[in-house]
Scaffold this motif. Structure first.
Motif, short mmCIF file in Angstrom:
data_model
loop_
_atom_site.label_atom_id
_atom_site.label_comp_id
_atom_site.label_asym_id
_atom_site.label_seq_id
_atom_site.Cartn_x
_atom_site.Cartn_y
_atom_site.Cartn_z
N VAL A 238 0.83 -1.17 0.01
CA VAL A 238 -0.02 0.00 0.09
C VAL A 238 0.94 1.33 -0.22
O VAL A 238 0.54 2.16 -0.82
N ARG A 239 1.97 1.25 0.90
CA ARG A 239 2.74 2.37 0.96
C ARG A 239 3.59 2.72 -0.58
O ARG A 239 3.77 3.76 -0.79
N ARG A 245 -2.98 10.56 0.45
CA ARG A 245 -3.64 11.74 0.51
C ARG A 245 -3.87 12.11 1.92
O ARG A 245 -3.74 11.11 2.72
N PRO A 246 -4.11 13.25 2.02
CA PRO A 246 -4.11 13.82 3.61
C PRO A 246 -5.49 13.40 4.04
O PRO A 246 -6.57 13.32 3.62
N ALA A 352 -16.99 9.66 3.97
CA ALA A 352 -17.16 10.94 3.20
C ALA A 352 -15.82 11.42 2.23
O ALA A 352 -16.03 11.99 1.40
N ILE A 353 -14.80 11.19 3.22
CA ILE A 353 -13.56 11.33 2.65
C ILE A 353 -13.31 10.63 1.39
O ILE A 353 -12.82 11.06 0.20
N VAL A 358 -12.45 7.46 -4.46
CA VAL A 358 -12.57 5.90 -4.94
C VAL A 358 -12.90 6.23 -6.25
O VAL A 358 -13.55 7.29 -6.51
N PRO A 359 -12.64 5.09 -7.10
CA PRO A 359 -13.15 5.11 -8.66
C PRO A 359 -14.93 5.70 -8.56
O PRO A 359 -15.57 5.18 -7.58
N GLU A 360 -15.33 5.89 -9.61
CA GLU A 360 -16.47 6.20 -9.97
C GLU A 360 -17.72 4.94 -10.04
O GLU A 360 -18.95 5.03 -9.47
#
Length: 400
Positions: A238-239, A245-246, A352-353, A358-360
């Motif tokens: 993952v890293r 993203r913040p 919510a973030i 994420v993809p549409e």
């Protein structure tokens, strides 16, 4: 003048005013006849000492709820004049009508409460029954018969038999009485058919230890399948390859905490810690602030999670699939209301973030989307391929 009548029962005092023909007490008192004077004084005294008023009508008059302008402050002892009589009558009638209005309002509330109670009772009777809790498990097992003794009272079966609990036995559908079983050799009370191919067992387990053992053997493999996974490989991937993203979450304040708790039903299930939804809502503000401070410290990894919040009750819900063994129940975990409220707040904020990252075509758990959108999109692709004559390949899976 109006005559006053009072009727009382065990619940309330009901005042009834009989508006009789006006009686001119002044004329009676000054008519000259002794009988008229006596009657006028008796009439006035009967009003002053009317029954049904606490401490008497005279005391009630001084503390009556509504006092009209022009009414005497205290009731006269002697026979009053006509103006005073009318003022007393109007004042009392006004108070009586207020009492009637109050009584009707409260009677309406009582009737509404009875109506609501009857509706609640009807709803309770029509509601689906609560799921039954597991107290027994019933298994159906089959054991192949390898050989039958010449006497017919013993058979050799394949594999060991589970003799826990109580069991009913049959060979090819015919009930048999099993006496003992040693080294896969079963002994029966009477000879059995030598042509029997299968020993059937209907086993019922009722002890807590046996029931618990069966569920552990089935579900431990699923719940604990990741205990030996090396998560460092996944995290390193993952890293290295996923975008960064913040990700800042605001502190949970008292209003946010209260809204999260109120989303639970009043009788929401408690966890092992015993805290109920209403207990947390009624905490003093200082104690709520301390609890939120503890949650912030846990998030900052300066405090560990209390053990009481890391333990959950495992409740078994029936699948209604006709099975009476472990496959007929679905386990769910009930954790502390504190943990569930905290997790709900943070999950909502995180989703919510993620919505903007994420993809549409990712719909699951994303605010503003639902999984039915996925099936709608698939149906559109299938329809387009059918109309254009194109080939379409795909698969659907559920990640556990």
């Amino acid at each position: 003048m109006s005559r006053l009548f009072l009727m009382a029962d065990s619940q309330q005092i009901v005042l009834v005013v009989a508006l009789a023909r006006p009686l001119n007490t002044t004329e009676l008192a000054h008519s000259g006849s002794s009988s008229s004077v006596v009657f006028s004084h008796w009439y006035m005294q009967s009003i002053l000492h009317a029954r049904g008023f606490r401490y008497g009508f005279e005391v009630w008059w001084r503390s009556r709820p509504a006092k009209l302008v022009g009414s005497p402050v205290t009731l006269p002892r002697a026979v009053p004049d006509e103006g005073c009589v009318r003022a007393i009558h109007e004042d009392f009638r006004h108070n009586f009508r207020k009492l009637e209005s109050w009584h009707l309002r409260h009677r309406t509330k009582i009737l509404d409460a009875k109506y609501d109670k009857s509706l609640a009772q009807i709803q309770k009777e029509l509601r689906a029954p609560a799921p039954e809790q597991v107290d027994t498990l019933q298994f159906r097992r089959s054991h192949a018969i390898l050989a039958t003794a010449s006497s017919g009272v013993q058979v050799h079966v394949e594999g060991p038999l589970d003799l826990r609990g109580t069991s009913a036995w049959a060979i090819d559908g015919e009930p048999v009485d099993l006496i003992s079983c040693e080294d896969n050799v079963c002994t029966f009370a009477s000879p059995v058919s030598s042509s029997g191919l299968e020993l059937e067992q209907v086993q019922t387990l009722s002890s807590v230890a046996d029931v618990h053992s069966e569920f552990v053997s089935v579900w431990a493999a699923r719940w604990q399948q990741h205990t030996t996974v090396d998560w460092s490989r996944f995290l390193n991937f993952v890293r290295a390859f996923l975008p960064s993203r913040p990700f800042d979450l605001p502190d949970i304040d008292a209003s946010m905490w209260s809204r999260a708790l109120r989303r639970f039903k009043p009788r929401a299930a408690r966890g092992p810690d015993g805290w109920a939804r209403d207990d947390l809502l009624k905490l003093p503000p200082q104690r709520t602030a301390e609890l939120l401070g503890l949650l912030r410290a846990i998030e900052a990894e300066t405090q560990p999670w209390p053990r009481q919040l890391l333990v959950g009750f495992v409740c078994l819900l029936s699948k209604d699939n006709g099975r009476t063994d472990t496959q007929g129940y679905r386990p769910i975990c009930v954790y502390s209301v504190i943990y569930r409220a905290w997790a709900g707040i943070r999950a909502q904020q995180v989703l919510a973030i993620l919505r903007g990252l994420v993809p549409e075509d990712l719909f699951g758990f994303i605010p503003g989307h639902e999984t039915t959108e996925l099936w709608y999109a698939v149906q559109l692709e299938v329809e387009q391929c059918c109309q254009a004559g194109d080939r379409l390949l795909g698969m659907s899976t559920d990640i556990v």
